[in-house]
Design a protein around this motif. Structure first.
Motif, mmCIF file in Angstrom:
data_model
loop_
_atom_site.group_PDB
_atom_site.id
_atom_site.type_symbol
_atom_site.label_atom_id
_atom_site.label_comp_id
_atom_site.label_asym_id
_atom_site.label_seq_id
_atom_site.Cartn_x
_atom_site.Cartn_y
_atom_site.Cartn_z
ATOM 1 N N ILE A 229 73.509 51.973 85.953
ATOM 2 C CA ILE A 229 72.807 52.495 84.779
ATOM 3 C C ILE A 229 72.146 51.363 83.985
ATOM 4 C CG2 ILE A 229 74.228 54.558 84.471
ATOM 5 C CD1 ILE A 229 75.885 52.938 82.445
ATOM 6 N N ASN A 230 71.114 51.728 83.254
ATOM 7 C CA ASN A 230 70.465 50.780 82.346
ATOM 8 C C ASN A 230 71.383 50.521 81.148
ATOM 9 O OD1 ASN A 230 68.592 49.205 80.954
ATOM 10 N ND2 ASN A 230 67.706 51.006 79.952
ATOM 11 N N ARG A 231 71.581 49.267 80.799
ATOM 12 C CA ARG A 231 72.485 48.911 79.703
ATOM 13 C C ARG A 231 71.755 48.218 78.563
ATOM 14 N NH1 ARG A 231 78.090 47.403 82.905
ATOM 15 N NH2 ARG A 231 77.619 48.627 84.766
ATOM 16 N N LYS A 232 70.454 48.122 78.661
ATOM 17 C CA LYS A 232 69.690 47.423 77.626
ATOM 18 C C LYS A 232 68.702 48.391 76.974
ATOM 19 C CE LYS A 232 71.758 43.684 79.004
ATOM 20 N NZ LYS A 232 72.862 43.096 78.205
ATOM 21 N N GLY A 233 68.592 48.288 75.642
ATOM 22 C CA GLY A 233 67.647 49.113 74.908
ATOM 23 C C GLY A 233 68.108 50.554 74.792
ATOM 24 N N PRO A 234 67.216 51.442 74.263
ATOM 25 C CA PRO A 234 67.554 52.870 74.128
ATOM 26 C C PRO A 234 67.818 53.496 75.498
ATOM 27 C CG PRO A 234 65.603 52.313 72.840
ATOM 28 C CD PRO A 234 65.887 51.121 73.702
#
Length: 548
Positions: free
Chosen positions: A442-447
């Protein structure tokens, strides 16, 4: 001469040149014996003339005469050996198709016991004896019987293949080692044999280990099938029991409903029938009176009419029917009330089913701790890694790839890539929280947008409103009251993520048909304190099994 004595002195009848039993034996002045042909051929090639055994020098080529005594002894030896071979052949096995046979046997071929790498001949038990008793033959290398001993000879030099070239990975003879393979790494066959045998031993051990692993996996599959069968049988039995009870309940409620309606109808019919009977009686009396009045009115007898007028003029006793009514019963709400009672019964049954289901999934409890390396810098974790809440100050932490830098998320240290697992999180006192599982990539940076296609299977709460993520939109959950403790169950292979209200044993929502291909991590999200209204911690709680 007995067979035993022949065997005892058998080496005395062998020519040291051909290594066979003497043929026309001759004796030299030094006392050594040879086949006449063997020593003659030897001296034709080798000059000066020497005894091949003791190297005694002869100035002249000796005149050779057959030693008649030894010839007689050899003849007796041959006869005794032939007799012994004949008597012992019945005790030995005849060579069958596919078996190596004795190359010496004439007529019926016996099964070979050994093959000689020097003679390149296979021997049965009888013909092998010279190799076991004769000094010269004892040095020959014997092996288990093999076919095509000629294949052990170098085709180019007609020498025994007794060396191995490591460069070309092939067997060679002595002449090959000093010609075509002169600069190669050549070793004796035995040396390479020992090395290859050790490799084969290692390979065999590895193969056995692979076999054992596969046998264990095979047993695991069989146990899985058996467990699946037992679970299926149990679920079907429970399903039949539950639905039979439900159908019985529905049938009973339907019977009660129809009985109630029929009873009201019967009472109405009985009341109406009573009124009808009474009215019919009065009508009959009135019709009778009407007939009498008509008859009297047609009479021309003055006296008769006047005498009967008073009796007929008065009306017969009747009931005042003006206010009498037959009121049809009201059935409005009867079916609704029956269905409502059925719904209450079904709700009780559903609650029991959910309690049983929750108890089953609680058996897959796992011990989770939160991973500080993934926690947003605003989050504060307890020392045991079981609690998390949001602080007011952003901590100065390294921005490692695993850390969430915008959303107040934190993952567990534990991940799961197969099987089933269950955990519970206390959300009591929180006005805003997210809870579920996420895939490793999963993406963990930003919104971050919480949705299954982004790798999140979550439910969340916002000021007493509850939602779950469906693709790119959120869907509101219809809950009568907010849960204080949420249970999360995941079946990796089944592609199932279910959320439970632990206190009421109610199913909140299930994601089904999920396709998991990566590690899954439990994930929790808390939000800012909002003036203290959301300051409570999310707590990973120990599971207390639900009592049925």
């Amino acid at each position: 001469m007995s067979a035993a004595s022949c065997l005892h002195t058998e080496d005395q009848f062998l020519c040291s040149i051909c290594l066979g039993v003497f043929t026309d034996p001759v004796t030299l002045s030094c006392g050594h014996n040879f086949c006449k042909t063997c020593i003659t051929n030897h001296w034709d090639v080798n000059v000066p003339y020497k005894c091949p055994n003791c190297q005694e020098f002869f100035y002249r080529r000796p005149e050779l005469k057959v030693n008649t005594f030894i010839s007689e002894m050899v003849a007796q030896f041959r006869q005794s050996a032939q007799h012994e071979a004949s008597s012992s052949s019945s005790e030995q096995q005849v060579s069958k198709p596919g078996e190596v046979h004795c190359d010496i046997c004439t007529g019926t071929k016996l099964k070979a016991l050994k093959s000689c790498l020097v003679c390149l001949v296979s021997y049965c038990k009888t013909h092998l004896k010279p190799h076991l008793t004769t000094t010269g033959l004892k040095k020959h290398q014997l092996i288990d019987p093999v076919e095509n001993l000629g294949g052990r000879m170098c085709e180019k030099h007609d020498k025994l293949l007794e060396l191995f070239c490591k460069n070309d990975q092939m067997c060679v003879c002595v002449l090959c080692s000093v010609t075509d393979h002169k600069t190669h790494d050549v070793v004796p066959l035995r040396e390479e044999y020992e090395g290859k045998k050790a490799e084969l031993g290692k390979t065999e051990a590895e193969i056995q280990q692979m076999i054992q692993k596969r046998r264990l996996k095979l047993e695991e599959f069989k146990q899985s099938v058996e467990l699946s069968r037992k679970n299926a049988d149990r679920e079907m039995a429970e399903g039949v029991q539950v639905f039979s009870a439900l159908m019985e309940t529905v049938k009973r409620r339907l019977n009660n409903l129809t009985d109630t309606i029929k009873e009201k109808q019967r009472e109405t019919e009985e009341q109406a029938e009573g009124f009808i009977k009474e009215l019919q009686q009065e009508i009959s009396e009135l019709e009778k009176r009407s007939s009498e009045v008509k008859k009297l009115s047609r009479s021309e007898d003055h006296l008769h009419l006047l005498k009967n007028f008073m009796a007929l003029n008065a009306a017969p006793p009747t009931k005042n029917w003006t206010g009498v009514r037959v009121h049809p019963p009201s059935y409005e709400g009867t079916v609704v009330r029956a269905v409502k009672q059925l719904e209450e019964t079904l709700s009780e049954q559903m609650k029991k089913l959910f309690e049983a289901e929750l108890k089953r999934v609680q058996q897959y409890e796992v011990d989770l701790t939160l991973d500080p390396d993934t926690a947003n810098p605003y989050l504060i974790l307890s020392d045991d890694g079981k609690q998390v809440h949001c602080g007011d100050v952003r901590k100065n932490l390294p921005d490692n790839p695993e850390r969430f830098d915008y959303c107040c998320n934190v993952l567990s240290k534990q991940s799961f890539s197969s099987g089933r697992f269950y955990f519970e999180v206390q959300v009591k006192g929180k006005t805003g929280w997210d809870l579920g599982v996420a895939r490793e990539s999963i993406n963990r940076k930003g919104p971050i947008t919480l949705s299954p296609q982004n790798g999140f299977w979550m439910i969340w709460s916002r000021n007493d409103s509850w939602y779950y993520a469906l693709f790119v939109r959120r869907v509101r959950l219809s809950l009568q009251s907010g849960p204080e403790k949420v249970g999360v169950f995941v079946d990796y292979e089944e592609g199932l993520v279910s959320f439970y209200d632990v206190d009421t044993a109610a199913l909140i929502y299930s994601f089904t048909g999920c396709n998991f291909t990566e590690k899954l991590y439990p994930l929790v999200r808390t939000f800012l304190n909002y003036g203290g209204t959301n300051s409570a911690a999310l707590i990973i709680s120990p599971v207390h099994k639900t009592e049925l």
